[in-house]
Design a protein around this motif. Sequence first.
Motif, mmCIF file in Angstrom:
data_model
loop_
_atom_site.group_PDB
_atom_site.id
_atom_site.type_symbol
_atom_site.label_atom_id
_atom_site.label_comp_id
_atom_site.label_asym_id
_atom_site.label_seq_id
_atom_site.Cartn_x
_atom_site.Cartn_y
_atom_site.Cartn_z
ATOM 1 N N ALA A 1 28.963 28.033 47.146
ATOM 2 C CA ALA A 1 30.244 28.522 46.627
ATOM 3 C C ALA A 1 30.036 29.690 45.669
ATOM 4 C CB ALA A 1 30.999 27.393 45.938
ATOM 5 N N ALA A 2 29.052 29.560 44.783
ATOM 6 C CA ALA A 2 28.756 30.651 43.845
ATOM 7 C C ALA A 2 28.305 31.902 44.589
ATOM 8 C CB ALA A 2 27.693 30.209 42.846
ATOM 9 N N ASN A 3 27.525 31.724 45.637
ATOM 10 C CA ASN A 3 27.079 32.854 46.452
ATOM 11 C C ASN A 3 28.280 33.587 47.037
ATOM 12 O OD1 ASN A 3 25.522 34.624 48.020
ATOM 13 N ND2 ASN A 3 25.232 33.129 49.632
ATOM 14 N N PHE A 4 29.188 32.851 47.615
ATOM 15 C CA PHE A 4 30.364 33.455 48.240
ATOM 16 C C PHE A 4 31.230 34.180 47.211
ATOM 17 C CE2 PHE A 4 34.651 33.330 50.083
ATOM 18 C CZ PHE A 4 34.396 33.988 51.273
ATOM 19 N N VAL A 5 31.534 33.526 46.100
ATOM 20 C CA VAL A 5 32.421 34.104 45.086
ATOM 21 C C VAL A 5 31.785 35.334 44.438
ATOM 22 C CG1 VAL A 5 33.466 33.669 42.822
ATOM 23 C CG2 VAL A 5 33.654 31.967 44.634
ATOM 24 N N LEU A 6 30.523 35.239 44.063
ATOM 25 C CA LEU A 6 29.871 36.370 43.408
ATOM 26 C C LEU A 6 29.688 37.555 44.351
ATOM 27 C CD1 LEU A 6 27.260 34.516 41.180
ATOM 28 C CD2 LEU A 6 29.317 35.723 40.440
ATOM 29 N N CYS A 7 29.472 37.289 45.626
ATOM 30 C CA CYS A 7 29.358 38.391 46.590
ATOM 31 C C CYS A 7 30.695 39.090 46.787
ATOM 32 C CB CYS A 7 28.810 37.888 47.917
ATOM 33 S SG CYS A 7 27.041 37.544 47.859
ATOM 34 N N ILE A 8 31.785 38.359 46.756
ATOM 35 C CA ILE A 8 33.119 38.972 46.854
ATOM 36 C C ILE A 8 33.384 39.839 45.626
ATOM 37 C CG2 ILE A 8 35.614 38.503 46.872
ATOM 38 C CD1 ILE A 8 34.289 37.929 49.545
ATOM 39 N N ILE A 9 33.058 39.337 44.445
ATOM 40 C CA ILE A 9 33.247 40.108 43.213
ATOM 41 C C ILE A 9 32.402 41.379 43.256
ATOM 42 C CG2 ILE A 9 32.845 40.095 40.719
ATOM 43 C CD1 ILE A 9 33.522 37.073 40.790
ATOM 44 N N ALA A 10 31.164 41.265 43.709
ATOM 45 C CA ALA A 10 30.273 42.421 43.806
ATOM 46 C C ALA A 10 30.794 43.440 44.818
ATOM 47 C CB ALA A 10 28.875 41.972 44.188
ATOM 48 N N ALA A 11 31.335 42.966 45.933
ATOM 49 C CA ALA A 11 31.868 43.873 46.954
ATOM 50 C C ALA A 11 33.075 44.646 46.431
ATOM 51 C CB ALA A 11 32.236 43.088 48.209
ATOM 52 N N VAL A 12 33.928 43.980 45.691
ATOM 53 C CA VAL A 12 35.097 44.654 45.115
ATOM 54 C C VAL A 12 34.636 45.715 44.108
ATOM 55 C CG1 VAL A 12 37.125 44.328 43.633
ATOM 56 C CG2 VAL A 12 36.678 42.743 45.515
ATOM 57 N N ALA A 13 33.667 45.374 43.280
ATOM 58 C CA ALA A 13 33.151 46.346 42.308
ATOM 59 C C ALA A 13 32.495 47.534 43.012
ATOM 60 C CB ALA A 13 32.153 45.669 41.373
ATOM 61 N N ALA A 14 31.722 47.266 44.054
ATOM 62 C CA ALA A 14 31.055 48.344 44.785
ATOM 63 C C ALA A 14 32.065 49.239 45.500
ATOM 64 C CB ALA A 14 30.057 47.771 45.787
ATOM 65 N N SER A 15 33.150 48.666 45.992
ATOM 66 C CA SER A 15 34.163 49.480 46.671
ATOM 67 C C SER A 15 34.867 50.425 45.697
ATOM 68 C CB SER A 15 35.185 48.595 47.371
ATOM 69 O OG SER A 15 36.016 47.949 46.436
ATOM 70 N N LYS A 16 34.839 50.092 44.414
ATOM 71 C CA LYS A 16 35.420 50.964 43.384
ATOM 72 C C LYS A 16 34.397 51.966 42.844
ATOM 73 C CE LYS A 16 38.681 47.484 41.825
ATOM 74 N NZ LYS A 16 39.048 46.572 40.732
ATOM 75 N N GLY A 17 33.143 51.836 43.277
ATOM 76 C CA GLY A 17 32.098 52.738 42.805
ATOM 77 C C GLY A 17 31.443 52.280 41.519
ATOM 78 N N THR A 18 31.619 51.018 41.176
ATOM 79 C CA THR A 18 31.040 50.444 39.964
ATOM 80 C C THR A 18 29.801 49.631 40.338
ATOM 81 O OG1 THR A 18 33.254 50.221 39.039
ATOM 82 C CG2 THR A 18 31.500 48.981 37.964
ATOM 83 N N ALA A 19 28.716 49.886 39.645
ATOM 84 C CA ALA A 19 27.495 49.116 39.890
ATOM 85 C C ALA A 19 27.686 47.697 39.374
ATOM 86 C CB ALA A 19 26.307 49.776 39.200
ATOM 87 N N TYR A 20 27.337 46.713 40.183
ATOM 88 C CA TYR A 20 27.513 45.311 39.809
ATOM 89 C C TYR A 20 26.152 44.665 39.633
ATOM 90 C CZ TYR A 20 29.066 40.483 39.818
ATOM 91 O OH TYR A 20 29.298 39.177 39.467
ATOM 92 N N ARG A 21 26.012 43.856 38.616
ATOM 93 C CA ARG A 21 24.801 43.085 38.372
ATOM 94 C C ARG A 21 25.158 41.610 38.467
ATOM 95 N NH1 ARG A 21 22.255 46.496 39.812
ATOM 96 N NH2 ARG A 21 21.153 48.052 38.651
ATOM 97 N N TYR A 22 24.478 40.900 39.375
ATOM 98 C CA TYR A 22 24.690 39.457 39.510
ATOM 99 C C TYR A 22 24.159 38.769 38.265
ATOM 100 C CZ TYR A 22 25.750 40.058 44.460
ATOM 101 O OH TYR A 22 26.330 40.404 45.642
ATOM 102 N N PRO A 23 24.891 37.778 37.761
ATOM 103 C CA PRO A 23 24.472 37.140 36.505
ATOM 104 C C PRO A 23 23.231 36.256 36.630
ATOM 105 C CG PRO A 23 26.483 36.130 37.340
ATOM 106 C CD PRO A 23 26.185 37.294 38.223
ATOM 107 N N PHE A 24 22.941 35.702 37.799
ATOM 108 C CA PHE A 24 21.840 34.753 37.930
ATOM 109 C C PHE A 24 20.808 35.207 38.944
ATOM 110 C CE2 PHE A 24 25.719 32.250 37.021
ATOM 111 C CZ PHE A 24 25.379 31.864 35.728
ATOM 112 N N ALA A 25 20.495 36.475 38.988
ATOM 113 C CA ALA A 25 19.567 36.969 40.007
ATOM 114 C C ALA A 25 18.186 37.227 39.432
ATOM 115 C CB ALA A 25 20.106 38.259 40.607
ATOM 116 N N LEU A 26 17.187 36.799 40.176
ATOM 117 C CA LEU A 26 15.817 37.165 39.858
ATOM 118 C C LEU A 26 15.598 38.584 40.359
ATOM 119 C CD1 LEU A 26 14.012 33.931 41.084
ATOM 120 C CD2 LEU A 26 14.579 34.520 38.740
ATOM 121 N N ARG A 27 15.118 39.461 39.530
ATOM 122 C CA ARG A 27 14.906 40.849 39.927
ATOM 123 C C ARG A 27 13.493 40.997 40.470
ATOM 124 N NH1 ARG A 27 19.531 40.394 38.564
ATOM 125 N NH2 ARG A 27 20.824 41.655 37.265
#
Length: 130
Positions: free
Chosen positions: A101-127
């Motif tokens: 569920a978190a994967n789905f929701v966070l990916c949707i939030i990231a996609a919306v941010a990317a479509s606006k041209g805003t860089a998105y950083r996932y809160p729980f990602a290992l870099r």
Amino acid sequence: MQQAEQTLRDATQSQPYTGSSDISQDDKNVAMLAHLLAPFFGFIPPLIFWLMNKDKAGKDFVCDQAKEALNFQITVILAVFVSCLLMIVLIGILLFWLVLAANFVLCIIAAVAASKGTAYRYPFALRLVK
């Protein structure tokens, strides 16, 4: 002293994309697709988008967002693996559905941010991919 600590902290953390604000609509769409396709096809779409654009000039936004999506999907794979191991203790069943569920929701939030041209950083990602 504080400036040295800040410089060290900046060097060890992944910085979001801070490039120019004139990102083409095509680049925004590709970055959005990297985030949107990830919950359904795993790490493969972000990996493909990142490999296709990492050496191209002017594709910094796409490269950054595809790399961010790739890192997050690797983190999700590890979390799903851990939750599968924890299914022996029954807490893994809840954790498994929570991760999906978190994967789905966070990916949707990231996609919306990317479509606006805003860089998105996932809160729980290992870099892991830098």
